[in-house]
Design an enzyme around this catalytic site. Sequence first.
Site, PDB file in Angstrom:
ATOM      1  N   GLY A 187       0.733  -1.273   0.069  1.00 53.34           N
ATOM      2  CA  GLY A 187       0.083  -0.060  -0.015  1.00 53.34           C
ATOM      3  C   GLY A 187       0.743   1.217  -0.053  1.00 53.34           C
ATOM      4  CG  ASP A 230      -8.280   0.111   9.684  1.00 52.88           C
ATOM      5  OD1 ASP A 230      -9.089   0.952  10.255  1.00 52.88           O
ATOM      6  OD2 ASP A 230      -8.710  -0.894   9.349  1.00 52.88           O
ATOM      7  CD  GLU A 280       0.741   0.806   6.996  1.00 51.35           C
ATOM      8  OE1 GLU A 280       1.200   0.286   5.691  1.00 51.35           O
ATOM      9  OE2 GLU A 280       0.489  -0.106   7.616  1.00 51.35           O
TER      10      GLU A 280
END
Length: 178
Positions: free
Chosen positions: A46, A105, A101
């Site tokens: 990601g 979450d 990152e």
Amino acid sequence: MPDTGIERILITEEEIARTVARLGDAITTCYAGIDRELVVIGLLRGSFVFMADLIRVIRLPLVVDFLSVSTYGDGTVSSGELRMTKDLEQSIEDRDVLLVEDIVDTGHTFSKVLGLMQARRPRSLKVCTFLDKPSRRTCEVAIDFCGITIPNEFVCGYGLDFAQRYRNLPYVGVLKTD
Ligand code: IMP
């Protein structure tokens, strides 16, 4: 126009550019006077788009490395077990390390990865995330450089995926629910 699957844009390309520039300035200031290259580590997959932009606005000598981890389970919920699927190419012992990152979450992945990195005895270890979803946090993570705080919505684009799709969108959007 083809259907993108995106219901609405949450963060525009312009806002992303402003955010990345702000983070680059903050990181440059924080590490000013560093005596060896900063080691910038991206968590795959990601973070790769954000990493590519971020390193170009950090005005310091640096090297990059990547780490890949996966959680057991269906990929949408962070489960207990974490498996490293790609290790770093270089030692980080006694180095100044910035872990990058895409989104924090629950904080589960990042806190586990931080533990793994800390065990390798870097000189310093700081974290930078493009997005933060604090309302979902179950594992406390100290974020040193935070891009944008978002509400509890599943987002895609700018490297973030749903079932490996949408990573190439230049903005961050919320998926259609159907
Ligand atoms: P955490 O362990 O719950 O903090 O999960 C972090 C990882 O879950 C991120 O690195 C993403 O890969 C994924 N993730 C969490 N929220 C989203 C989202 O809204 N869109 C896409 N991926 C997400």
